[in-house]
Design an enzyme around this catalytic site. Structure first.
Site, short mmCIF file in Angstrom:
data_model
loop_
_atom_site.label_atom_id
_atom_site.label_comp_id
_atom_site.label_asym_id
_atom_site.label_seq_id
_atom_site.Cartn_x
_atom_site.Cartn_y
_atom_site.Cartn_z
N HIS A 71 0.84 -1.20 0.00
CA HIS A 71 0.00 0.00 0.00
C HIS A 71 0.87 1.25 0.00
CE1 HIS A 71 -4.08 1.80 1.26
NE2 HIS A 71 -3.35 2.73 0.67
N HIS A 190 -10.85 0.41 0.09
CA HIS A 190 -10.76 1.54 1.01
C HIS A 190 -12.19 1.68 1.56
CE1 HIS A 190 -9.69 5.89 2.02
NE2 HIS A 190 -11.00 5.87 2.15
N ASP A 316 0.75 2.53 3.67
CA ASP A 316 -0.06 3.63 3.18
C ASP A 316 0.80 4.89 3.00
OD1 ASP A 316 -2.18 5.08 2.22
OD2 ASP A 316 -3.38 5.01 4.05
N HIS A 320 3.31 14.08 1.03
CA HIS A 320 2.80 15.44 0.84
C HIS A 320 3.93 16.39 1.13
CE1 HIS A 320 -1.45 14.54 0.30
NE2 HIS A 320 -1.36 13.66 1.29
N GLY A 335 -2.51 12.06 5.21
CA GLY A 335 -1.48 11.16 4.71
C GLY A 335 -0.11 11.37 5.32
#
Lengths: 455, 332
Positions: A71, A190, A316, A320, A335
């Site tokens: 992921h 999700h 995950d 950013h 995130g």
């Protein structure tokens, strides 16, 4: 680790003096590994001395299969200022990850075979990690029309997901699960009820009440997980629940598994090390979706990992930029990155606490995700690709986003001390990342030949 | 006792002693507003920026008056949150202002935690004039000052807060501050407007207004924002008023000396009946006057603490612990 780079490039060599961590057998043993043409050719107590092959000295460190992270968001195409396939591969190599599957919520969305090919080509050129794209279930992630999953599978998609967004239409979800049965392919959900989560910034609970932030109740995850489990039960499709964060969801998955539903599940390291109380400082680096939940949820996740309800740990990894994140919590995007901290986080939380034996914890980030994805990696066995990670389980280090190889620095673990550190990463038997005892790090690109799986 | 923080961000981080210090200091500043010459030189040469990213009338004017009565120089900056999304970040906006040598920032912002974010990144004092649905510490303090002036010690007093608790920063600051002073806080409103697990903050919840106001020393009534019926939280204003409007008969159920408060602006007839708002128990305008005093006290205490923080390299140097600070009243 002198000569590792040169000797591993020879293609035939032994690694000796290692503590071999076998996640499938559940053992740690002193031993040596013979690598030939990118594959594990032999595993023995010592190099057999035949053919005068170079012997790389592991110096008593742990040698395990390279991590498989199922992921990851690589942001290419469209958001290359956050991460690219190349920079994400670098981060992976530094984190000991040798295979990763990347999510399709790019711009444009990975919902066609051409883009699937493109990602694989970019990754093989970068030559630091094996990358397989996860393609979109629905066109443009709109939950309106199904994508051509068969064609994308043939082009090298690893699985299918609308990650970042749920498939809101239950009927479409049903049909996608049905369609994927053709190839026995995996659907990664999700699971989120957008009405329940709308406008939320963090977990809804005592901390959100105190902080005055609109909450995302765990039920936003639970009702969606329950729906998806129902549909998996109904269709017989293979369902994988992404980023499980809620204790209730763990319980639902446990029951579904007991009933024989074909479901697997992952959680992420940040849910295992942090809780909603870590948001008391309004730190946007603790903001992700699903959000950090309460201690009771973390306890349930750990119990789920221990009894196998939660099959694996995936990061995950969601890069950013500082511009995105250095602002009011409410305006910062969801995130956090994770590729470079997953090994250390798993060791710190699961192994050094005495909760799990080392090989079993390693299986959560190697053999288990590989098995779910149906890939012949993540195992320390003769005939498997020599995708390997050498690590020191005892080295403690402080996480610094600024030191990351990722293009972004938005780690949720900033300033935390973790125990366990990657020293070398081998991809198809060749050194792609090395960190010597002085802390000097070297990356070497080894473009790989992209062979498509036979479906 | 001295106030030794750089900022005033919320009451959650204040001790009971700090709250009492602010209230005691405010008592003394209150006298300034009663004088003919309503001005003291305390903050002469100080430049304060009032940064309002959300509409505000009374809080902004109250801060402005407090600053002017302390002789500070002030700059007002109003921006809707939309201008933030147009490009410039909060930090850029503020750093531009700081480049012009600002000593203190008073900020109202629509995002919870925005002042905390700002305080972490700039060296000057930040005063939270209300952040999102988090806290409104100066309102909490002025409410407490008003209660204290009417009731004396707040320990054991029953304080009822009625209305939209979920979206109210005033409610949070009241709950947190009042429980620190030993009061018993009861929250009342429609269940959809009560935040989850608010009891963990030390408040009790009672959905029924009649039961809530029974024996109350204070009923603090919150404004019901009309947009709350969207989003499915309430059927209508009418439905709200039927069960949660404070009316005359509720006054009889309160303690004998009980008071009615409202942070304003009021929706007369929605959450508060006309005769309650204007009745003898109402101390609503008293709250407004106390607001200026509380803000003067905070501005003064923060200017002193930041002076100390600047002057001491290490925190080992203690300033003498006087009973109450000399706030420059005599030199007016």
């Amino acid at each position: 680790m002198k000569n590792w780079s040169k000797d591993s490039a020879e293609g035939r060599y032994w690694i000796a003096g290692a503590r071999l961590v076998d996640p499938v057998a559940g053992t740690v043993s002193e031993g040596a590994i013979k690598v030939e043409e990118g594959m594990i050719a032999d595993i023995a107590a010592k190099p057999d001395g035949k053919g005068k092959l170079p012997v790389l000295d592991a110096g008593g460190l742990c040698l395990a299969p390279g991590l498989v992270d199922m992921h990851v968001h690589l942001r290419e195409p469209g958001h290359e200022y956050r991460e690219t396939v190349a920079t994400g591969s670098r981060a992976a190599a530094r984190g000991g990850v040798t295979t990763m599957t990347c999510m399709p919520n790019t711009n444009p969305v990975i919902d066609n075979a051409a883009l699937v090919r493109h990602i694989r080509e970019q990754a093989s050129r970068a030559g630091l990690c094996h990358v397989m794209p996860i393609a979109a279930i629905t066109l443009d992630l709109k939950s309106k029309r199904m994508s051509d999953m068969g064609e994308m599978l043939a082009a090298g998609a690893a699985a299918f997901s609308d990650d970042g967004r749920p498939v809101t239409d239950a009927s479409l979800m049903r049909h996608a699960l049905e369609m994927l049965r053709t190839w026995n392919a995996l659907l990664i959900s999700h699971s989120e009820d957008l009405n329940l989560s709308e406008g939320g910034h963090m977990h809804e609970g005592p901390a959100s009440t105190r902080l005055g932030l609109k909450g995302i109740p765990r039920e936003a995850e639970d009702v969606a997980v329950d729906r998806d489990l129902r549909l998996a039960r109904m269709t017989g499709g293979r369902l994988h629940i992404a980023h499980v964060s809620s204790g209730n969801s763990v319980e639902s998955i446990r029951r579904a598994k007991a009933d024989g539903v074909r479901v697997t599940a992952e959680t992420a390291p940040h849910y295992l090390l942090l809780t909603d109380e870590d948001l008391y400082s309004y730190d946007s680096h603790k903001k992700m979706n699903p959000p950090l939940r309460e201690q009771s949820d973390q306890d349930a996740l750990l119990a789920g990992l221990l009894d196998g309800t939660i099959d694996c740990v995936a990061t995950d990894h969601a890069p950013h930029t500082e511009i995105d994140k250095k602002r009011e919590l409410a305006y910062a995007p969801f995130g956090v990155i994770g590729l470079e901290t997953s090994l250390a986080a798993v060791l710190t939380r699961l192994v050094h606490t005495g909760m799990m034996e080392l090989p079993r914890a390693m299986a959560l980030v190697t053999a288990k995700p590989a098995e779910i994805l149906g890939l012949p990696v993540g195992r320390l066995e003769k005939g498997c690709p020599a995708d390997l990670v050498l690590f020191d389980p005892e080295e403690t280090w402080t996480v610094r986003g600024a030191e990351m190889a990722s293009l972004s620095a938005n780690t949720a673990f900033e300033g935390m001390e973790l125990k366990g550190r990657v020293r070398a990463t081998l991809l198809d038997g060749q050194l792609v990342f090395g960190r010597d005892s002085d802390g000097v790090e070297t990356f070497t690109s080894r473009p790989w030949r992209d062979e498509l799986p036979v479906i | 006792m001295t106030y030794s923080r750089k900022d005033l961000l919320d009451l959650a981080s204040c001790s009971a002693d700090e709250i009492n210090l602010i209230l005691d200091t405010a008592e003394r500043f209150r006298a300034v507003s009663e004088r003919e010459v309503k001005k003291v030189p305390t903050l002469r040469g100080y430049t304060i920026v009032n940064l309002f990213f959300e509409n505000s009338t009374r809080t902004r004017i109250s801060f402005e008056l407090a600053e002017k009565r302390l002789s500070a120089d002030i700059v007002n900056f109003s921006a809707s949150t939309s201008s933030v999304s147009k490009g410039e970040t909060l930090l850029d906006t503020v750093e531009n202002l700081l480049a012009m040598k600002i000593d203190m920032v008073v900020m109202r912002h629509g995002a919870s935690g925005a002042p905390h974010f700002l305080a972490k990144h700039i060296p000057v004092s930040v005063i939270n004039a209300g952040d999102g649905t988090h806290e409104h510490p100066t309102q909490g303090l002025l409410d407490m000052l008003t209660m204290r002036r009417s009731l004396g010690d707040l320990k054991g007093r029953k304080i009822v807060i009625v209305g939209d608790i979920l979206h109210s920063r005033v409610a949070r600051s009241n709950v947190i501050g009042l429980t620190k002073l030993g009061a018993e806080v009861v929250l009342c409103g429609p269940p959809s407007l009560i935040p989850v697990e608010i009891d963990k903050l030390g408040a009790k919840v009672e959905f029924n207004l009649n039961r809530a106001v029974e024996g109350a020393d204070v009923v603090n009534i919150l404004r019901l924002q009309k947009e709350r019926q969207e989003g499915g939280l309430l059927p209508s204003l009418r439905a709200y008023s039927r069960d949660w409007k404070v009316e005359r008969h509720h006054l009889d159920m309160m303690a004998e000396s009980g008071i009615i408060m409202h942070p304003g602006p009021m929706n007369r007839g929605v959450e508060i009946a006309q005769d309650v708002a204007d009745g003898p128990r109402s101390v609503i305008l008293e709250q407004v006057l106390n607001g200026v005093a509380v803000r003067m006290a905070i501005l003064y205490l923060l200017s002193e603490s930041s002076k100390r923080l600047r002057n001491t390299d290490s925190s080992t140097t203690e300033t003498p612990d006087t009973d109450l600070p000399n706030i420059g009243l005599e030199s007016a």
